[in-house]
Design a protein around this motif. Structure first.
Motif, PDB file in Angstrom:
ATOM      1  N   ASP A 388       0.832  -1.209   0.000  1.00 60.77           N
ATOM      2  CA  ASP A 388       0.000   0.000   0.000  1.00 60.77           C
ATOM      3  C   ASP A 388       0.865   1.257   0.000  1.00 60.77           C
ATOM      4  OD1 ASP A 388      -2.184  -1.626   0.052  1.00 60.77           O
ATOM      5  OD2 ASP A 388      -2.638  -1.334   2.178  1.00 60.77           O
ATOM      6  N   SER A 389       1.912   1.275   0.821  1.00 58.34           N
ATOM      7  CA  SER A 389       2.781   2.443   0.879  1.00 58.34           C
ATOM      8  C   SER A 389       3.514   2.659  -0.436  1.00 58.34           C
ATOM      9  CB  SER A 389       3.801   2.279   2.009  1.00 58.34           C
ATOM     10  OG  SER A 389       3.171   2.269   3.268  1.00 58.34           O
ATOM     11  N   TYR A 390       3.976   1.589  -1.046  1.00 61.48           N
ATOM     12  CA  TYR A 390       4.706   1.723  -2.303  1.00 61.48           C
ATOM     13  C   TYR A 390       3.793   2.246  -3.407  1.00 61.48           C
ATOM     14  CZ  TYR A 390       9.066  -0.270  -0.663  1.00 61.48           C
ATOM     15  OH  TYR A 390      10.254  -0.446  -0.004  1.00 61.48           O
ATOM     16  N   ARG A 391       2.568   1.737  -3.440  1.00 58.48           N
ATOM     17  CA  ARG A 391       1.639   2.221  -4.467  1.00 58.48           C
ATOM     18  C   ARG A 391       1.172   3.647  -4.170  1.00 58.48           C
ATOM     19  NH1 ARG A 391       0.622  -1.727  -7.982  1.00 58.48           N
ATOM     20  NH2 ARG A 391       0.690  -3.907  -7.289  1.00 58.48           N
ATOM     21  N   GLN A 392       1.077   4.003  -2.909  1.00 60.92           N
ATOM     22  CA  GLN A 392       0.629   5.336  -2.544  1.00 60.92           C
ATOM     23  C   GLN A 392       1.706   6.387  -2.778  1.00 60.92           C
ATOM     24  OE1 GLN A 392      -0.711   5.642   1.532  1.00 60.92           O
ATOM     25  NE2 GLN A 392      -0.698   7.879   1.528  1.00 60.92           N
ATOM     26  N   PHE A 393       2.953   6.060  -2.462  1.00 64.08           N
ATOM     27  CA  PHE A 393       4.000   7.071  -2.456  1.00 64.08           C
ATOM     28  C   PHE A 393       4.861   7.106  -3.717  1.00 64.08           C
ATOM     29  CE2 PHE A 393       3.726   6.417   2.340  1.00 64.08           C
ATOM     30  CZ  PHE A 393       2.884   7.506   2.501  1.00 64.08           C
ATOM     31  N   LEU A 394       4.797   6.070  -4.552  1.00 61.61           N
ATOM     32  CA  LEU A 394       5.607   6.033  -5.759  1.00 61.61           C
ATOM     33  C   LEU A 394       4.733   6.215  -7.000  1.00 61.61           C
ATOM     34  CD1 LEU A 394       7.975   3.004  -5.035  1.00 61.61           C
ATOM     35  CD2 LEU A 394       8.446   5.430  -4.665  1.00 61.61           C
TER      36      LEU A 394
END
Length: 523
Positions: A388-394
Motif C-alpha cells: 500500500d505504501s509503495y503504491r501510494q508514495f511512488l
C-alpha cells in the motif's frame, strides 16, 4: 573424534542450484566426506526429510528483535488501529510494573492504521503516564514516546533537533512524541538502554531461540552502537549466557571517531560500518531523483564527501562498508563514490548496498562497471508487507524500479536476501520463507503483485539466503554443506523443492543444527 552420519535425506549442498546428496557426514562439528568414516559413532535416519545449509540473515537488528520479542507487535494483521495498539501495549509483560520499566512496541505504519496517522504521546499516555513507552515505526527509523519517555530522555520544547533527525512538535512547540529518523529515535533508545544493560543481555540471549526456530544460524547486526555501551560487549556477555547464532557487528559509522576493538572469533566479529544515505519509502524519506509524487524529495543523510571519509577509514581498518540506500538518488550516490575504487577485502564485497530499493537500467549498467564490485543485500519482505505504501508514495514509473531482484542477480557481482527485521509491518518480518515466497512469487500480503517479471527461482532464493549470504557477510565457514565447512544446517518440515510457490510460507524448520549439535527441535 566424534562422528555422525545422516542418512535417507534430500540434502541440498548449496554449491549450486542442483547439487544434492542423500547423506551427510559430520566429524567433530565439521562436514566431512562420507568415506572419511567407515563406522560413525551415530547414524541418524532423516526419513526422507529435506536438509539445507543453515540460513543466514546478514541484515537484521538483533537488539531491536530482542526488545520486540517481549514487546507488542503493532503490525497487521494483529493491530489495525490506535485503540488496538493501546490494547496490545497493555498486554505486554512490562505493563503495570515500576516507573523505570519500559513498555515497548514495534511495527506500526500510519498508512495501515484506521486513523491514517501516527500515534502520538497523548495516545500512548492513555496506556500509561507513569511508565515510559517506546514504540518503533515499521521502518525502525522513526519512533514514538509517551510523556514519561520524553521526560527520561530530557526532551522538551527547548530540545534542538539532532543532526539527521527531527523532534516533531505541534503548533505550540510541544513535542508530539514522534521522533523522525534514526538520530532522533536514538535520543529515546539511549535513555532506555542506559537503564537496562542487564535486561538487554537477557533479552538478547532469549532471542536466540527465535533465530533457531527460523533456521537462522548466522546474523549481521546492522545497528552496532558505541553508546551508551559498546555492542561488542553486549554480544560477548550474551554468548557467555548461551546466545547461539554466529554474529557480525556493523557499527553505525557516525558514532565511530577513533580506533575500534575488532573481535575476530569463529562466532563473533566486528565486521564493518553501517552508513545511512537516506530514509525509507514508506516514510517518504528515501532520497529520490525525481522526488515523490507528493513533491517531497526525501532526505540525504550522508554526503558523498562523508561517504568517502568512511570508506577511507574502513579500508585502513579492513572493515566492510554497508550503505543503507533505498531511493534511486541515494543508490546513485553510492555508485558515483565507488565506481573507480579498488576493493580492499578478499572473498567478500568491500562495499555493499543495503536495500537498493529503486534502480534503473542505466544505474545497473553503471553498477556493473564499478571496479570495487558492489554487492547488494535486499529485502523482498518490504514490498510484500508494504504494498500500500509503495503504491501510494511512488509513481507508476518509480514502482517499476522496485526490488528488481532478477535483474540484480544478473547484473550485480553478488546478491543476498535478508530481512532488516523488525523494520517492516509484518508479524513475522524475518521469516526466510516469507522472504523466499516474496522473491519467487512477487506477491504481497494484500494479495497484489509487484513487478512479476522480477521473480527469481526458488533455488536462487535459497542460495541468496545461504551460499551468497555467507559471501556477502563474510561467514566463511557457512553457506554450503561442503567438506570442511561447519556442520550448521536445517531439517525442514516439507520438501522445499516440491512445494508450489504459493505454499512456501508453510515451510519451517523442524530442526536446526550448529556445529553438528541439535540446538532446536520443533515441538
Amino acid at each position: 573424534m566424534h562422528s555422525k552420519r545422516f542418512i535417507n535425506g534430500k540434502v541440498f549442498l548449496g554449491t549450486n542450484e542442483t547439487a544434492f546428496a542423500d547423506s551427510l557426514t559430520v566429524v567433530d562439528g565439521k562436514i566431512a566426506p562420507d568415506n572419511a568414516v567407515s563406522e560413525p559413532d551415530e547414524v541418524i535416519d532423516l526419513h526422507g526429510s529435506t536438509v539445507v545449509p543453515g540460513l543466514i540473515d546478514n541484515h537484521t537488528h538483533p537488539k531491536y528483535i530482542a526488545d520486540a520479542l517481549h514487546g507488542a507487535a503493532c503490525t497487521p494483521p494483529l493491530v489495525n488501529s490506535i485503540p488496538e495498539m493501546q490494547e496490545a501495549l497493555r498486554h505486554t509483560p512490562e505493563y503495570g510494573k515500576g516507573a523505570d520499566v519500559w513498555i515497548e512496541g514495534w511495527g506500526f505504519d500510519e498508512s495501515k492504521l484506521a486513523e491514517h496517522r501516527s500515534p502520538n504521546r497523548d495516545d500512548l499516555d492513555q496506556v500509561s503516564t507513569t511508565q515510559p513507552i517506546f514504540l518503533y515505526r515499521s521502518d525502525c527509523h522513526s519512533s514514538v514516546g509517551n510523556s514519561r519517555a520524553l521526560e527520561l530522555a530530557g526532551i522538551d520544547e527547548n530540545t534542538p533537533d539532532p543532526v539527521g533527525g527531527k523532534i516533531e512538535k505541534d503548533e505550540n512547540g510541544r513535542p508530539t512524541g514522534f521522533m523522525r529518523e534514526v538520530a532522533a529515535s536514538q535520543l529515546l533508545i539511549r535513555s532506555k538502554s542506559a537503564l537496562s544493560y542487564e535486561n538487554d543481555v537477557k533479552n538478547l540471549v532469549n532471542s536466540s531461540g527465535h533465530y533457531l526456530e527460523n533456521g537462522i544460524v548466522a546474523i549481521g547486526e546492522m545497528m552496532g552502537r558505541l553508546h551508551p555501551y559498546v555492542s561488542l560487549k553486549l554480544y560477548q556477555d550474551a554468548y557467555k549466557a548461551g546466545f547461539k547464532p554466529k554474529s557480525a557487528i556493523y557499527y553505525v559509522a557516525d558514532e565511530v571517531d577513533g580506533p575500534l576493538e575488532i573481535a575476530q572469533t569463529d562466532r563473533l566479529r566486528v565486521a564493518g560500518l553501517k552508513v545511512f544515505m537516506d530514509g525509507s519509502i514508506s516514510g517518504e524519506t528515501a532520497y529520490m531523483k525525481a522526488g515523490f509524487p507528493s513533491g517531497k524529495k526525501g532526505v540525504c543523510l550522508t554526503s558523498q564527501a562523508r561517504l568517502k571519509e568512511i570508506i577511507d577509514y574502513a579500508r585502513a581498518n579492513h572493515l566492510q562498508v554497508a550503505v543503507h540506500a533505498m531511493g534511486d538518488e541515494a543508490v546513485q550516490n553510492v555508485i558515483d563514490v565507488c565506481q573507480d575504487l579498488d576493493p580492499w577485502l578478499d572473498g567478500m564485497p568491500s562495499v555493499r548496498i543495503e536495500h537498493a530499493s529503486l534502480i534503473s537500467d542505466q544505474m545497473f549498467e553503471q553498477l556493473k562497471k564499478t571496479k570495487i564490485g558492489l554487492g547488494i543485500s535486499t529485502q523482498p519482505i518490504f514490498f510484500f508487507a508494504e504494498e500500500d505504501s509503495y503504491r501510494q508514495f511512488l509513481s507508476k514509473d518509480q514502482l517499476k524500479l522496485a526490488y528488481r531482484i532478477k535483474t540484480m542477480e544478473k547484473e550485480a557481482p553478488i546478491v543476498s536476501l535478508s530481512s532488516d527485521a523488525p523494520c517492516t509491518p509484518w508479524a513475522e518480518p524475518d521469516s526466510p520463507f516469507y522472504g523466499m515466497y516474496a522473491a519467487v512469487t512477487r506477491k504481497t500480503a494484500g494479495g497484489g503483485t509487484i513487478n512479476a517479471d522480477e521473480a527469481i527461482s526458488l533455488p536462487q532464493a535459497l542460495l541468496a539466503y545461504t551460499r551468497d549470504a555467507a559471501i556477502m557477510g563474510g561467514f566463511t565457514q557457512n553457506g554450503t554443506l561442503e567438506a570442511g565447512k561447519d556442520a550448521d544446517f536445517v531439517v525442514l518440515n516439507k520438501d522445499l523443492f516440491s512445494q508450489k510457490a504459493d505454499d512456501l510460507t508453510a515451510v519451517h524448520a523442524d530442526q536446526t543444527w550448529i556445529g553438528g549439535e541439535l540446538v532446536y527441535q520443533r515441538k
